[in-house]
Design a protein around this motif. Structure first.
Motif, short mmCIF file in Angstrom:
data_model
loop_
_atom_site.label_atom_id
_atom_site.label_comp_id
_atom_site.label_asym_id
_atom_site.label_seq_id
_atom_site.Cartn_x
_atom_site.Cartn_y
_atom_site.Cartn_z
N PHE A 404 0.82 -1.21 0.00
CA PHE A 404 0.00 0.00 0.00
C PHE A 404 0.85 1.26 0.00
N ALA A 405 2.01 1.21 0.62
CA ALA A 405 2.91 2.37 0.55
C ALA A 405 3.31 2.65 -0.88
N ALA A 406 3.66 1.61 -1.62
CA ALA A 406 4.07 1.79 -3.01
C ALA A 406 2.92 2.31 -3.86
N VAL A 407 1.74 1.70 -3.71
CA VAL A 407 0.60 2.10 -4.54
C VAL A 407 0.17 3.53 -4.24
N LEU A 408 0.08 3.87 -2.95
CA LEU A 408 -0.35 5.22 -2.60
C LEU A 408 0.64 6.26 -3.10
N ALA A 409 1.93 5.98 -2.95
CA ALA A 409 2.93 6.92 -3.45
C ALA A 409 2.86 7.07 -4.96
N LEU A 410 2.64 5.97 -5.67
CA LEU A 410 2.55 6.03 -7.13
C LEU A 410 1.31 6.80 -7.58
N VAL A 411 0.19 6.57 -6.90
CA VAL A 411 -1.03 7.31 -7.27
C VAL A 411 -0.86 8.79 -7.00
N ALA A 412 -0.25 9.13 -5.85
CA ALA A 412 -0.02 10.55 -5.55
C ALA A 412 0.93 11.18 -6.57
N ALA A 413 1.99 10.45 -6.95
CA ALA A 413 2.92 10.97 -7.95
C ALA A 413 2.24 11.10 -9.31
N TRP A 414 1.41 10.12 -9.66
CA TRP A 414 0.69 10.18 -10.93
C TRP A 414 -0.28 11.35 -10.95
N ASP A 415 -0.91 11.61 -9.81
CA ASP A 415 -1.86 12.72 -9.72
C ASP A 415 -1.17 14.04 -10.03
N LEU A 416 0.11 14.16 -9.66
CA LEU A 416 0.86 15.38 -9.94
C LEU A 416 1.45 15.40 -11.35
N ALA A 417 1.92 14.24 -11.80
CA ALA A 417 2.69 14.21 -13.04
C ALA A 417 1.86 13.97 -14.29
N ALA A 418 0.71 13.31 -14.18
CA ALA A 418 -0.05 12.91 -15.36
C ALA A 418 -0.44 14.08 -16.26
N PRO A 419 -1.01 15.18 -15.73
CA PRO A 419 -1.37 16.28 -16.64
C PRO A 419 -0.17 16.87 -17.38
N ARG A 420 0.96 16.98 -16.69
CA ARG A 420 2.14 17.55 -17.33
C ARG A 420 2.70 16.60 -18.40
N LEU A 421 2.71 15.30 -18.12
CA LEU A 421 3.20 14.34 -19.09
C LEU A 421 2.31 14.29 -20.33
#
Length: 742
Positions: A404-421
């Motif tokens: 869950f640590a990995a998934v939550l961190a990835l979702v939070a990072a994706w939430d920030l990076a997805a629009p820019r990418l």
């Protein structure tokens, strides 16, 4: 499989609060009233994120129950939950007060859920070593190991024990004969013991895990197994479990026959979740290279299987013109992927990481079916809540925490990076070549980002549970993850699809190539200088600080989430908040370790007994010292530890610790030592020392850790600090019961 939007729609319902970066710091300087207003305004602006904290509150209630030193009355959680529910109904004040009461109620629910689960699984536990004794039962789990097989028996009957005292489940290691098929009733003679206590205080509490698994005894067979005649008729549920386990054993056997050596064992681990056949050096290489997550079926594997099935089904349906023109092909493809991942879950044994991964994948596929956002923090929250309600004890395990640590961190990072990418990929002119180049760059960048984020998120938990961190893990993942995603998993899916037809042979060859390549990466990176660094054992509060700091950083959106970094830093420094113990001793008193001077690790007593305890001590407290245990008439390098034929004496921090092997040594040491440790019973005759650890204390309380320094372990002047396995386990339902102890 993405939904219509890459962001959480609930997060857009409230306008973003743009507080100055130093607003909270400035408010602190101006006074508590201004600070209160700033915090209230920020909390109100984060209202859309409040529901994400409900699983956290649920987990805090579960953690509170598991951490208690004594078993609470059964009515405790229910009374607390009822009182909070009444307050919640009567609350008529600010929204944040209502939210706080809801969170406290959720914590009370977690407390009740795990408490009721602990009582629901209650079953007899063997009180002492027994055997050889005749044991019979139904095989519910078969775990092959090199040169042996470990089986778990249910519906156990045991000679010399009344049915009311017979454990519900027993785990026995068989060394003779072929493995029994799942569902088979067998009889064998075995030597059994209670689930062992931790080999070091505050180490992994196996008795608690065994309690929730209803495992009341472990041991080994001393003869071949046979089938009883007549065998009891199995229930419908038992038949279903046997079918699943038979399928797992069959798949493991076919993969082992088709792929020799480590590649076959790795294929079995990726298919059935059983890593027991993987050679120990290979497992160690994967750990040192930071690739151990590839051996445990979790989100990576489940998402790859779901993605392959989704894309494959959608592509095949697109070849059917009638379906392509009339249907939204994403929905039938999502159904195919959901069914396939459910089958993979059953084949893998449905462990906690696989359950979490299936729930996450299922929610994403359900979002596709419902045309809703497929990836969001709420999906993670729902999956976490589901796992905690079904298996609340999983919260304390490394699988739940790391996944869950990995998934939550990835979702939070994706939430920030997805629009820019996405904007970068669409920006600028270009033809197909430019689009392809950007796609490849995004894929490689995604692997890099995923490896960095997931690696950093799981690193503290890996350090806490395994006391080692991979230094070159990023490089290894950059090489191995593309091989896993682009080559191994597609061929593994092909093998599993062809196995029922007996046509898996051609697909096994390229699968073996891919597994061999990943193994080569692991062994190569593990061989680099300083590939793996050891970390001292961390206190539980350090892990809690890391978890809460990471949650604060990932669940909030405004700038105050950066306060979570303080929790992360505090937790990461916690392993160095206390020195190693001056002395460690096992529950038998046969094996001891003394802290070497100058931080040089542990000086281990001679012999090969208690190998598991020796490895655990080395991992948790800085490794083994290069200098050997002093022989008679010799001393350690710093002169603190001196030995003679009767025993040894450790002088440190103004105190004298005597290790007495004989009665003559006891008679000599008791009048002049501050601490006496002996594998002999003293019968209360050794009255001089402030602390006496003898055979009775070791048998009653298990392994001991002792600090001579007043400030190292919380001791008081004149009395060193002692921590035992019984102290760590507490007086709980799962605590071992001995004639002289709790």
């Amino acid at each position: 499989m993405a939904g219509r939007s890459g962001t959480d729609p609930a997060a857009r319902a409230v306008p973003r609060y743009r507080a100055p970066a130093g607003a909270v710091v400035g408010a602190v300087a101006m006074g508590p009233r201004v600070l209160g207003r700033a915090l209230a305004a920020t909390l109100a602006a984060e209202r859309a994120r409040w529901p994400l904290w409900l699983p956290v509150a649920l987990g805090l209630g579960i953690a509170g129950y598991l951490a208690l030193p004594v078993e609470p009355p059964r009515w405790t959680g229910a009374a607390l939950m009822a009182g909070l529910a009444v307050l919640l109904l009567l609350a008529r004040r600010a929204a944040w007060i209502t939210a706080l009461l809801v969170a406290l109620t959720a914590a009370a629910v977690g407390f009740v859920v795990v408490q009721e689960r602990a009582r629901a699984v209650a079953a007899p536990v063997l009180a002492e070593r027994l055997g050889p004794v005749s044991v019979s039962g139904r095989v519910v789990l078969v775990e092959p190991r090199p040169g042996r097989v470990r089986v778990t028996l249910a519906d156990v009957a045991m000679a010399r024990l009344a049915p009311a005292d017979t454990p519900a489940r027993v785990r026995v290691t068989l060394t003779r004969g072929a493995p029994p098929p799942p569902g088979t009733w067998i009889t064998t003679r075995a030597i059994l013991s209670p689930p062992p206590r931790p080999a070091a205080p505050d180490a992994f509490p196996f008795p608690r895990r065994a309690w929730f698994e209803r495992l009341g005894a472990v041991g080994f067979a001393v003869g071949p197994w046979t089938r009883p005649d007549p065998a009891p008729a199995p229930t419908v549920w038992a038949r279903l479990v046997a079918v699943r386990e038979t399928a797992r054993v069959t798949v493991a056997g076919r993969l082992g026959e088709g792929l020799s050596g480590a590649e076959g064992a790795l294929a079995t681990a990726l298919s059935t979740g059983d890593r027991g056949a993987v050679p120990v050096p290979v497992v160690q290489a994967f750990r040192d290279a930071g690739l151990a997550h590839l051996l445990a079926i979790s989100g990576l594997h489940m998402s790859m299987i779901a993605g392959l099935l989704f894309v494959g089904a959608r592509s095949l349906l697109a070849l059917w013109p009638a379906a392509a023109l009339r249907l939204d092909l994403k929905k039938p493809a999502a159904l195919v992927a959901l069914a396939g991942t459910a089958a993979y879950l059953m084949l893998s044994g449905a462990n906690v990481p696989a359950q979490r991964a299936f729930l996450m994948t299922g929610l994403v596929l359900a979002a596709v079916l419902l045309e809703r956002t497929a990836i969001s923090p709420r999906v993670v929250a729902w999956a976490a809540a589901a796992v905690l309600l079904i298996q609340p004890q999983a919260l304390a395990g490394p699988s739940f925490q790391m996944s869950f640590a990995a998934v939550l961190a990835l979702v939070a990072a994706w939430d920030l990076a997805a629009p820019r990418l996405a904007a970068w990929r669409r920006a600028g002119p270009g033809g197909a070549d430019r689009w392809l180049a950007r796609g490849v760059a995004l894929y490689l960048g995604g692997i890099l980002l995923t490896s960095v984020v997931a690696g950093l998120a799981t690193l503290p938990f890996a350090a806490f549970h395994f006391n080692r961190v991979p230094v070159w893990g990023l490089a290894a993942n950059m090489l191995a993850v593309p091989i896993m995603g682009l080559w191994v998993m597609p061929w593994l899916l092909a093998v599993l699809a062809l196995l029922p037809l007996g046509l898996e042979g051609p697909a096994l060859v390229p699968l073996g190539w891919g597994l061999g390549a990943i193994r080569w990466v692991a062994e190569t990176v593990a061989g680099w200088p300083g590939a793996s660094a050891s970390v001292p054992a961390a206190p539980t509060w350090g892990l809690a600080a890391v978890a809460l700091g990471g949650l604060w950083l990932c669940l909030w959106r405004r700038s105050w989430r950066l306060l979570g970094i303080a929790g992360l830093v505090l937790g990461l420094l916690s392993p160095w908040s206390r020195p190693p113990p001056d002395l460690l001793v096992t529950d038998t008193g046969r094996t001891m370790a003394v802290r070497a001077g100058g931080g040089g690790g542990l000086i281990l007593s001679p012999g090969r007994a208690d190998g598991f305890a020796r490895r655990l001590w080395r991992d948790r407290w800085g490794g083994a010292s290069p200098e050997p245990w002093p022989g008679p008439g010799q001393a350690a390098a710093d002169g603190a530890l001196r030995c003679d034929p009767l025993g040894c004496v450790l002088r440190r921090d103004g105190r004298v610790l005597a290790l007495a092997w004989t009665r003559a040594a006891l008679a000599e040491d008791c009048p002049r030592a501050d601490v006496v440790v002996t594998p002999l019973p003293t019968g209360g005759a050794c009255v001089g020392p402030s602390t006496v650890i003898d055979r009775r204390a070791l048998a009653r309380d298990g392994s001991h850790a002792l600090w001579l320094d007043d400030g190292s372990g919380g001791g008081t002047r004149g009395r060193p600090s002692v921590r035992t396995a019984s102290d760590a386990l507490g007086d709980r339902l799962w605590s071992p019961r001995t004639p002289d102890g709790p």
